[in-house]
Scaffold this motif. Structure first.
Motif, short mmCIF file in Angstrom:
data_model
loop_
_atom_site.label_atom_id
_atom_site.label_comp_id
_atom_site.label_asym_id
_atom_site.label_seq_id
_atom_site.Cartn_x
_atom_site.Cartn_y
_atom_site.Cartn_z
N UNK A 138 -86.47 -76.85 45.97
CA UNK A 138 -85.40 -76.48 45.03
C UNK A 138 -85.97 -75.91 43.73
N UNK A 139 -87.14 -76.41 43.30
CA UNK A 139 -87.82 -75.78 42.16
C UNK A 139 -88.19 -74.34 42.49
N UNK A 140 -88.70 -74.12 43.71
CA UNK A 140 -89.09 -72.77 44.13
C UNK A 140 -87.88 -71.85 44.18
N UNK A 141 -86.76 -72.35 44.70
CA UNK A 141 -85.54 -71.54 44.75
C UNK A 141 -85.12 -71.11 43.36
N UNK A 142 -85.19 -72.03 42.41
CA UNK A 142 -84.81 -71.71 41.05
C UNK A 142 -85.72 -70.63 40.47
N UNK A 143 -87.02 -70.78 40.69
CA UNK A 143 -87.97 -69.79 40.18
C UNK A 143 -87.72 -68.41 40.81
N UNK A 211 -80.57 -76.66 39.20
CA UNK A 211 -81.02 -76.50 37.82
C UNK A 211 -82.46 -76.96 37.62
N UNK A 212 -83.19 -76.26 36.74
CA UNK A 212 -84.55 -76.65 36.34
C UNK A 212 -84.64 -76.60 34.82
N UNK A 213 -85.21 -77.65 34.22
CA UNK A 213 -85.45 -77.68 32.77
C UNK A 213 -86.91 -78.04 32.52
N UNK A 214 -87.58 -77.25 31.70
CA UNK A 214 -88.95 -77.56 31.26
C UNK A 214 -88.90 -77.82 29.76
N UNK A 233 -66.12 -82.17 40.06
CA UNK A 233 -65.26 -82.28 41.23
C UNK A 233 -66.05 -82.28 42.53
N UNK A 234 -65.83 -81.26 43.39
CA UNK A 234 -66.49 -81.26 44.70
C UNK A 234 -67.81 -80.56 44.72
N UNK A 235 -68.40 -80.32 43.55
CA UNK A 235 -69.63 -79.54 43.47
C UNK A 235 -70.87 -80.36 43.84
N UNK A 236 -71.93 -79.63 44.18
CA UNK A 236 -73.24 -80.22 44.45
C UNK A 236 -74.19 -79.81 43.33
N UNK A 237 -74.96 -80.77 42.83
CA UNK A 237 -75.86 -80.51 41.71
C UNK A 237 -77.21 -81.14 41.97
N UNK A 238 -78.26 -80.32 41.88
CA UNK A 238 -79.63 -80.84 41.87
C UNK A 238 -80.24 -80.45 40.54
N UNK A 239 -80.70 -81.45 39.80
CA UNK A 239 -81.23 -81.24 38.45
C UNK A 239 -82.69 -81.70 38.42
N UNK A 240 -83.59 -80.75 38.22
CA UNK A 240 -85.01 -81.06 38.09
C UNK A 240 -85.43 -80.87 36.64
N UNK A 241 -85.83 -81.96 35.99
CA UNK A 241 -86.22 -81.91 34.59
C UNK A 241 -87.66 -82.38 34.44
N UNK A 242 -88.46 -81.61 33.69
CA UNK A 242 -89.87 -81.91 33.48
C UNK A 242 -90.14 -81.96 31.98
N UNK A 243 -90.76 -83.05 31.54
CA UNK A 243 -91.02 -83.24 30.11
C UNK A 243 -92.50 -83.53 29.90
N UNK A 244 -93.14 -82.72 29.08
CA UNK A 244 -94.53 -82.97 28.70
C UNK A 244 -94.58 -83.45 27.26
N UNK A 245 -95.18 -84.62 27.06
CA UNK A 245 -95.22 -85.22 25.73
C UNK A 245 -96.63 -85.23 25.17
N UNK A 246 -96.77 -84.73 23.96
CA UNK A 246 -98.05 -84.77 23.27
C UNK A 246 -98.16 -86.02 22.41
N UNK A 247 -99.26 -86.12 21.69
CA UNK A 247 -99.63 -87.28 20.89
C UNK A 247 -98.48 -87.79 20.01
N UNK A 248 -98.17 -89.08 20.10
CA UNK A 248 -97.18 -89.77 19.26
C UNK A 248 -95.75 -89.22 19.40
N UNK A 249 -95.47 -88.48 20.42
CA UNK A 249 -94.11 -87.96 20.59
C UNK A 249 -93.21 -89.03 21.21
#
Length: 432
Positions: A138-143, A211-214, A233-249
């Motif tokens: 699903x990530x590939x499809x989004x890209x 959906x994809x969120x970086x 309602x009757x929808x289908x949802x795939x949500x891929x979220x990626x979070x990169x955290x740096x120092x002290x975040x």
């Protein structure tokens, strides 16, 4: 035609005029990966409890050809926060609407709230597609098929007091359509921001939103992200979220899933420096035959970091909830404090809950734990309410709200907290 066949036949329709660009190369790499690996099956451990045939056996349109414009008066009713200085990005059937969005235009602070396709490739290629570290269909499809999405850039040392709202509206002009929204969010050093993302369907048409969120959180930054999955309602949802955290975040993601035929949330946190703090909260309130699948991953790549996961669900009728939480601590990493908890209330004999904590710890000097509970109403608690003149139905609603309060309490936007509480009360009032 099944979805996989439709997708492969659609590759030839993609715009190939700029094959040497970074985004085009990324797209064609994803096409080759998808042709080679395809969709996951039930033999895949990550999808063993989630039957995705309801999606794969449909013939979705890939490219939307019919457009519908909405007046601002209709959009305004769907917006959560209506303050004068609110920041809103509006997407209608996957396309950014410049005229309905309220953007920040203070050039002095160099804040950018816009859409991805309006940005120069040189600006985004350092971030776009960099957090998708392993193959996922699903990530590939989004890209491959995504042609736009939200772009948020907050420079260093900016405290954005008002939240940013990302609103996805599905008009239902076309049924059985695959949409691929995407977000790229970059928060600079020592900056703070709150983001609300939610979805609204105007008609009950079969739709698949992939959906994809970086999200990038640089040193000492703070991000609060609120995902509200309701009114779809009757929808289908795939949500891929990626979070990169740096120092002290510090990053927190709050996911509220109240309505949808099939919802899968893949939430991935990667520490990219010491002393990061990651908090994940979720409430699932399900009825009918709805399915919600939460898959979380927290990869502790650096020492002295903290992570906390708290998910609660209330299941009615024939609904199904899945919680699969992973915590990784790499070899040689020290001073990690990681905890996850899943609490679930079953209000029907036909409802299902699958909870699977996974801890993969390759270091000794850490503190990692998990807990899971599954239950129903305690008769003694209900009797307590009734003995004080509170009817059984109201007593049940109050009891369930008290259970969910632990997840609602960390919401730092008072108006949003009230909206979510009212949505919960309304749905419980209907089904109890």
């Amino acid at each position: 035609m099944l979805l996989k066949d439709r997708i492969i036949s659609s590759f030839s329709e993609l715009n190939s005029s700029e094959k040497d660009s970074y985004l085009s190369k990324l797209r064609y790499q994803s096409i080759n990966l998808f042709k080679k690996n395809g969709f996951p099956s039930s033999k895949n451990e990550e999808w063993r409890e989630t039957n995705i045939n309801s999606i794969l056996n449909q013939d979705y349109k890939i490219f939307s050809k019919r457009k519908k414009n909405l007046e601002y008066q209709k959009i305004e009713k769907m917006v959560f926060l209506k303050e004068k200085n609110s920041f809103i990005l509006v997407f209608i059937d996957g396309e950014y609407n410049f005229y309905l969005s309220h953007k920040y235009n203070n050039k002095k602070k160099n804040i950018i709230l816009s859409n991805i396709s309006s940005q120069k490739e040189e600006k985004i290629k350092k971030f776009y597609g960099k957090l998708l570290r392993k193959y996922d269909a699903f990530n590939s499809l989004n890209t491959i098929f995504s042609n736009d999405g939200g772009y948020i850039y907050i420079p260093n040392n900016v405290y954005l007091k008002n939240p940013i709202e990302i609103l996805h509206i599905y008009t239902g002009v076309e049924s059985k359509i695959l949409l691929n929204p995407r977000n790229l969010i970059i928060v600079g050093k020592s900056s703070k921001v709150k983001i609300i993302e939610h979805h609204k369907s105007l008609k009950k048409n079969l739709l698949f939103s992939n959906s994809v969120s970086e999200i990038y959180a640089f040193d000492n930054s703070e991000i609060e992200y609120y995902k509200i999955q309701d009114d779809i309602k009757g929808d289908n949802l795939i949500d891929n979220t990626f979070i990169q955290q740096n120092l002290y975040s510090k990053c927190s993601v709050h996911t509220f899933s109240f309505q949808g035929n099939f919802i899968r949330n893949n939430l991935n946190f990667y520490s990219n420096g010491e002393n990061t703090s990651s908090s994940l909260y979720g409430i699932s309130l399900l009825s009918g035959k709805q399915l919600i699948d939460h898959h979380t991953l927290i990869d502790h790549l650096y020492s002295n970091s903290y992570s906390f996961q708290l998910y609660k669900s209330i299941l009615l009728e024939k609904s199904k909830n899945i919680f699969n939480g992973k915590i990784f601590v790499e070899k040689g990493i020290k001073g990690i404090n990681a905890f996850q908890k899943s609490n679930n209330i079953l209000l029907s004999d036909e409802a299902d809950i699958y909870a699977k904590p996974q801890l993969e710890i390759f270091s000794d000097e850490v503190k990692c734990s998990h807990s899971c509970t599954i239950g129903s109403f305690q008769e003694s608690d209900l009797f307590y309410f009734q003995s004080r003149g509170i009817p059984e139905k109201e007593g049940k609603v109050l009891l369930l709200l008290s259970i969910l309060e632990e997840v609602l309490k960390p919401i730092n936007i008072l108006k949003l907290k009230n909206i979510i509480s009212n949505k919960i009360k309304k749905k419980l009032g209907i089904y109890l």
